[in-house]
Design a protein around this motif. Structure first.
Motif, PDB file in Angstrom:
ATOM      1  N   ILE A 173      -6.731  19.936  32.387  1.00 52.07           N
ATOM      2  CA  ILE A 173      -5.609  20.348  31.457  1.00 52.07           C
ATOM      3  C   ILE A 173      -4.563  19.187  32.189  1.00 52.07           C
ATOM      4  O   ILE A 173      -4.081  19.425  33.392  1.00 52.07           O
ATOM      5  N   VAL A 174      -4.025  18.244  31.238  1.00 55.11           N
ATOM      6  CA  VAL A 174      -3.043  17.208  31.589  1.00 55.11           C
ATOM      7  C   VAL A 174      -1.615  17.679  30.892  1.00 55.11           C
ATOM      8  O   VAL A 174      -1.569  17.554  29.639  1.00 55.11           O
ATOM      9  N   ALA A 175      -0.962  18.337  31.627  1.00 50.55           N
ATOM     10  CA  ALA A 175       0.086  18.952  30.905  1.00 50.55           C
ATOM     11  C   ALA A 175       1.473  18.306  31.032  1.00 50.55           C
ATOM     12  O   ALA A 175       2.576  18.290  31.216  1.00 50.55           O
ATOM     13  N   GLY A 176       1.313  16.905  30.260  1.00 43.96           N
ATOM     14  CA  GLY A 176       2.476  16.113  30.026  1.00 43.96           C
ATOM     15  C   GLY A 176       2.790  14.950  30.858  1.00 43.96           C
ATOM     16  O   GLY A 176       2.505  15.086  31.888  1.00 43.96           O
ATOM     17  N   ASP A 177       3.564  13.949  30.540  1.00 48.68           N
ATOM     18  CA  ASP A 177       4.166  12.750  30.983  1.00 48.68           C
ATOM     19  C   ASP A 177       2.778  12.305  31.674  1.00 48.68           C
ATOM     20  O   ASP A 177       2.608  11.655  33.052  1.00 48.68           O
ATOM     21  N   VAL A 178       1.726  11.970  30.937  1.00 46.64           N
ATOM     22  CA  VAL A 178       0.632  11.063  31.103  1.00 46.64           C
ATOM     23  C   VAL A 178       1.443   9.594  31.612  1.00 46.64           C
ATOM     24  O   VAL A 178       0.790   8.850  32.476  1.00 46.64           O
ATOM     25  N   PHE A 179       2.228   9.209  30.618  1.00 44.73           N
ATOM     26  CA  PHE A 179       2.672   7.714  30.974  1.00 44.73           C
ATOM     27  C   PHE A 179       4.172   7.936  31.538  1.00 44.73           C
ATOM     28  O   PHE A 179       4.854   8.910  31.324  1.00 44.73           O
ATOM     29  N   ASP A 180       4.573   6.831  32.127  1.00 43.96           N
ATOM     30  CA  ASP A 180       6.032   6.812  32.415  1.00 43.96           C
ATOM     31  C   ASP A 180       7.036   6.301  31.551  1.00 43.96           C
ATOM     32  O   ASP A 180       8.225   6.703  31.588  1.00 43.96           O
ATOM     33  N   SER A 181       6.495   5.745  30.464  1.00 49.41           N
ATOM     34  CA  SER A 181       7.505   4.817  29.519  1.00 49.41           C
ATOM     35  C   SER A 181       6.853   5.265  28.120  1.00 49.41           C
ATOM     36  O   SER A 181       5.589   5.595  27.864  1.00 49.41           O
ATOM     37  N   LEU A 182       7.987   5.102  27.154  1.00 52.11           N
ATOM     38  CA  LEU A 182       7.428   5.548  25.895  1.00 52.11           C
ATOM     39  C   LEU A 182       6.719   4.345  25.163  1.00 52.11           C
ATOM     40  O   LEU A 182       5.854   4.270  24.023  1.00 52.11           O
ATOM     41  N   ASN A 183       6.714   3.064  26.038  1.00 51.21           N
ATOM     42  CA  ASN A 183       5.905   1.817  25.600  1.00 51.21           C
ATOM     43  C   ASN A 183       5.116   1.558  26.825  1.00 51.21           C
ATOM     44  O   ASN A 183       5.145   0.436  27.544  1.00 51.21           O
ATOM     45  N   PRO A 184       4.126   2.253  27.098  1.00 52.10           N
ATOM     46  CA  PRO A 184       3.295   2.091  28.189  1.00 52.10           C
ATOM     47  C   PRO A 184       2.494   0.675  28.059  1.00 52.10           C
ATOM     48  O   PRO A 184       2.076   0.092  27.050  1.00 52.10           O
ATOM     49  N   SER A 185       2.245   0.094  29.398  1.00 55.18           N
ATOM     50  CA  SER A 185       1.543  -1.168  29.240  1.00 55.18           C
ATOM     51  C   SER A 185       0.289  -0.976  29.020  1.00 55.18           C
ATOM     52  O   SER A 185      -0.427   0.116  29.066  1.00 55.18           O
ATOM     53  N   ALA A 186      -0.649  -2.155  28.655  1.00 58.54           N
ATOM     54  CA  ALA A 186      -2.019  -2.401  28.446  1.00 58.54           C
ATOM     55  C   ALA A 186      -2.744  -1.663  29.818  1.00 58.54           C
ATOM     56  O   ALA A 186      -3.783  -0.925  29.744  1.00 58.54           O
ATOM     57  N   ASP A 187      -2.188  -2.170  31.115  1.00 63.67           N
ATOM     58  CA  ASP A 187      -2.855  -1.483  32.318  1.00 63.67           C
ATOM     59  C   ASP A 187      -2.893  -0.122  32.619  1.00 63.67           C
ATOM     60  O   ASP A 187      -3.649   0.570  32.844  1.00 63.67           O
ATOM     61  N   ALA A 188      -1.456   0.513  32.263  1.00 65.63           N
ATOM     62  CA  ALA A 188      -1.544   1.995  32.042  1.00 65.63           C
ATOM     63  C   ALA A 188      -2.540   2.721  31.219  1.00 65.63           C
ATOM     64  O   ALA A 188      -3.130   3.798  31.381  1.00 65.63           O
ATOM     65  N   GLN A 189      -2.467   1.916  29.863  1.00 66.81           N
ATOM     66  CA  GLN A 189      -3.192   2.772  28.834  1.00 66.81           C
ATOM     67  C   GLN A 189      -4.856   2.647  29.379  1.00 66.81           C
ATOM     68  O   GLN A 189      -5.675   3.553  29.312  1.00 66.81           O
ATOM     69  N   ARG A 190      -5.220   1.648  30.135  1.00 62.68           N
ATOM     70  CA  ARG A 190      -6.659   1.238  30.414  1.00 62.68           C
ATOM     71  C   ARG A 190      -6.617   2.216  31.730  1.00 62.68           C
ATOM     72  O   ARG A 190      -7.913   2.726  31.452  1.00 62.68           O
TER      73      ARG A 190
ATOM     74  N   MET B 163     -16.797  33.740  34.293  1.00 61.21           N
ATOM     75  CA  MET B 163     -16.031  33.147  35.093  1.00 61.21           C
ATOM     76  C   MET B 163     -15.726  31.884  34.557  1.00 61.21           C
ATOM     77  O   MET B 163     -16.834  30.985  34.558  1.00 61.21           O
ATOM     78  N   ILE B 164     -14.591  31.266  34.841  1.00 64.47           N
ATOM     79  CA  ILE B 164     -14.385  29.741  34.522  1.00 64.47           C
ATOM     80  C   ILE B 164     -13.515  29.309  35.317  1.00 64.47           C
ATOM     81  O   ILE B 164     -12.695  29.926  36.013  1.00 64.47           O
ATOM     82  N   ARG B 165     -13.524  27.834  35.450  1.00 61.00           N
ATOM     83  CA  ARG B 165     -12.535  27.312  36.630  1.00 61.00           C
ATOM     84  C   ARG B 165     -11.852  26.072  35.621  1.00 61.00           C
ATOM     85  O   ARG B 165     -12.443  25.283  34.965  1.00 61.00           O
ATOM     86  N   LEU B 166     -10.708  26.129  36.218  1.00 63.95           N
ATOM     87  CA  LEU B 166      -9.865  25.095  35.391  1.00 63.95           C
ATOM     88  C   LEU B 166      -9.282  24.067  36.409  1.00 63.95           C
ATOM     89  O   LEU B 166      -8.954  24.682  37.564  1.00 63.95           O
ATOM     90  N   LEU B 167      -8.986  22.878  35.974  1.00 67.97           N
ATOM     91  CA  LEU B 167      -8.440  21.968  36.674  1.00 67.97           C
ATOM     92  C   LEU B 167      -6.983  21.561  36.153  1.00 67.97           C
ATOM     93  O   LEU B 167      -7.144  20.960  34.943  1.00 67.97           O
ATOM     94  N   HIS B 168      -5.852  21.947  36.686  1.00 64.45           N
ATOM     95  CA  HIS B 168      -4.495  21.776  36.115  1.00 64.45           C
ATOM     96  C   HIS B 168      -3.795  20.441  36.719  1.00 64.45           C
ATOM     97  O   HIS B 168      -3.644  20.699  37.949  1.00 64.45           O
ATOM     98  N   THR B 169      -3.514  19.737  36.115  1.00 66.84           N
ATOM     99  CA  THR B 169      -2.671  18.376  36.736  1.00 66.84           C
ATOM    100  C   THR B 169      -1.397  18.061  35.691  1.00 66.84           C
ATOM    101  O   THR B 169      -1.644  18.590  34.297  1.00 66.84           O
ATOM    102  N   ALA B 170      -0.651  17.061  35.894  1.00 65.07           N
ATOM    103  CA  ALA B 170       0.352  16.797  35.131  1.00 65.07           C
ATOM    104  C   ALA B 170       1.199  15.816  35.739  1.00 65.07           C
ATOM    105  O   ALA B 170       0.892  15.323  36.860  1.00 65.07           O
ATOM    106  N   ASP B 171       2.105  15.235  35.121  1.00 67.67           N
ATOM    107  CA  ASP B 171       3.122  14.084  35.637  1.00 67.67           C
ATOM    108  C   ASP B 171       2.301  12.894  36.170  1.00 67.67           C
ATOM    109  O   ASP B 171       2.610  12.645  37.331  1.00 67.67           O
ATOM    110  N   TRP B 172       1.354  12.365  35.676  1.00 68.06           N
ATOM    111  CA  TRP B 172       0.819  11.215  36.111  1.00 68.06           C
ATOM    112  C   TRP B 172       1.769  10.090  36.396  1.00 68.06           C
ATOM    113  O   TRP B 172       1.760   9.133  36.904  1.00 68.06           O
ATOM    114  N   HIS B 173       2.517   9.927  35.121  1.00 65.12           N
ATOM    115  CA  HIS B 173       3.359   8.697  35.166  1.00 65.12           C
ATOM    116  C   HIS B 173       2.831   7.380  35.137  1.00 65.12           C
ATOM    117  O   HIS B 173       3.323   6.520  35.963  1.00 65.12           O
ATOM    118  N   LEU B 174       1.752   7.322  34.478  1.00 66.88           N
ATOM    119  CA  LEU B 174       0.841   6.056  34.686  1.00 66.88           C
ATOM    120  C   LEU B 174       1.827   4.810  33.955  1.00 66.88           C
ATOM    121  O   LEU B 174       2.597   4.730  33.229  1.00 66.88           O
TER     122      LEU B 174
END
Length: 409
Positions: free
Chosen positions: A45-62, A1-12
């Motif tokens: 699993i992070v299914a996309g839109d980790v960031f809100d912008s194509l040019n994420p800020s240093a704070d968002a990346q951190r 048996m395996i367990r997954l955590l599925h998340t997405a659309d963080w928009h950091l």
């Protein structure tokens, strides 16, 4: 048996009318890490839109790197996978791949091809339980940009369908070759997708219609029945589409006023040894309140201050904990100076106004008889435009001002 955590659309890195969302993001991500540890998941699993912008800020990346560090500490053996969504800078998720691999993190920004054919190897990884046994395989696919899609298809939907068919077929071949050396059977396959799947409920004003070629959504049937689970991103409402195992986990926090009532959280997926799949939504508690004032209808200016007093807000709260408020104001005459009045009232309270809608009584008048513009007097046109805009007739002062401007013109 395996367990997954599925998340997405963080928009950091997202803001709301200029207000930072970092405090909300940190609180939600801390809950995500705690759930992953409590459930002893074997994959995140992070299914996309980790960031809100194509040019994420240093704070968002951190914040991303801090969260990956915390997840690795909480779940030492778990597979962690990120895929790019339509908001993400695909290259920035691909570039640090060597460093991510040192922490056993997959990061996929684009579809890999070799000699023009989809190459599953960079996208495919085993998911192992705590004892090291392979319980499933993950095929991590990002948002399909135009360059990722096969040519020669009649439509964008057809191209996405063919891209997924090629990817799944390639993955199945790789799994079969890998398992021929002693792994047991054909393990369940989990696939990611950052897409709008037909039947999914949108959040008005929050999600772009992203399918290339002018088409809106792909049918859930593009995901073949032999896929055990499809981890989707893009739509912010937690929901299943087509079948229980094709699912949007939803966003971390509300991204617009239409999302205030969503139960934001993550999806926990359990696949047992017989291949049966069970899905559970694990909601977050909200660190910052999002309020509609009033909950239904609209307030007059005279009713606004008592309504805000009734919220019983704590003036000692730090500003990052102040609630976000969406106002609905009812007016029956000219709205000149309305915003200044609203601002003066709201400044007395520890809250952040992020939207205001103005509602007017609906006038029921018979449709006018069409006339040529040359047959109309300018003052009549002004009077009609004023009434349509403000819901009341212009005063003598308004008419006098218009006559002076007309004379000067």
């Amino acid at each position: 048996m395996i367990r997954l955590l599925h998340t997405a659309d963080w928009h950091l890195g997202a803001t709301l009318q200029g207000w930072s969302r970092e405090a909300e993001h940190r609180a939600a991500l801390a809950q995500l890490v705690a759930i992953a540890k409590e459930r002893a998941v074997d994959a995140i699993i992070v299914a996309g839109d980790v960031f809100d912008s194509l040019n994420p800020s240093a704070d968002a990346q951190r914040l991303l790197y801090d969260t990956l560090r915390d997840l690795r500490a909480a779940c030492p053996h778990a597979r962690i996978a990120l895929v790019a969504g339509n908001h993400d800078p695909a290259g920035r998720l691909e570039a640090p791949r060597a460093l991510f691999e040192m922490a056993d993190v997959m990061s996929i920004g684009a579809f890999a091809r070799r000699d023009g054919v989809f190459d599953a190897r960079p996208h495919l990884a085993p998911i192992r339980d705590a004892q090291g046994r392979v319980g499933a395989y993950l095929l991590a696919l990002p948002y399909p940009r135009a360059a990722d899609l096969p040519v020669g298809c009649e439509s964008a939907v057809g191209a996405v369908r063919e891209a997924y068919r090629q990817a799944v077929d390639s993955a199945r071949r790789e799994i079969g070759q890998g398992e021929s050396g002693g792994e047991s059977g054909m393990a369940p396959l989990i696939v990611t997708g950052h897409l709008h799947v037909a039947g999914g409920l949108e959040s008005e004003g929050a999600e772009r219609r992203i399918l290339v070629g002018g088409e809106h959504a792909v049918p859930p049937e593009i995901f073949s029945a032999d896929i055990a689970y499809v981890a989707l991103g893009h739509l912010h409402r937690p929901q299943s589409v087509g079948r229980d195992t094709i699912r949007y986990s939803g966003s971390l926090i509300p991204m617009s006023k239409t999302e205030i009532d969503y139960a934001h959280g993550v999806s926990i997926v359990v696949i047992d040894d017989a291949g049966a799949v069970a899905v559970e939504h694990a909601p977050f508690s909200r660190s910052v309140r999002h309020l509609r004032t009033p909950a239904t209808g609209a307030l007059s200016i005279a009713e606004l201050e008592p309504a805000l007093q009734a919220l019983d807000l704590d003036p000692t709260d730090p500003i990052e904990n102040w609630p976000f408020v969406h106002l609905a104001i009812r007016v029956e005459g000219p709205a000149v100076g309305l915003k200044a009045e609203v601002d003066a009232i709201c400044e007395k309270f520890p809250l952040r106004v992020v939207s205001m809608t103005v509602e007017r009584p609906q006038a029921h008048t018979p449709a006018p008889t069409p006339l040529r513009l040359a047959e109309r007097k300018p003052v009549d046109l002004f009077r009609e435009a004023f009434e349509q805009t403000h819901g009341v007739a212009p005063t003598d002062d308004h008419l006098g001002c218009f006559e002076r401007l007309l004379h000067e013109a």
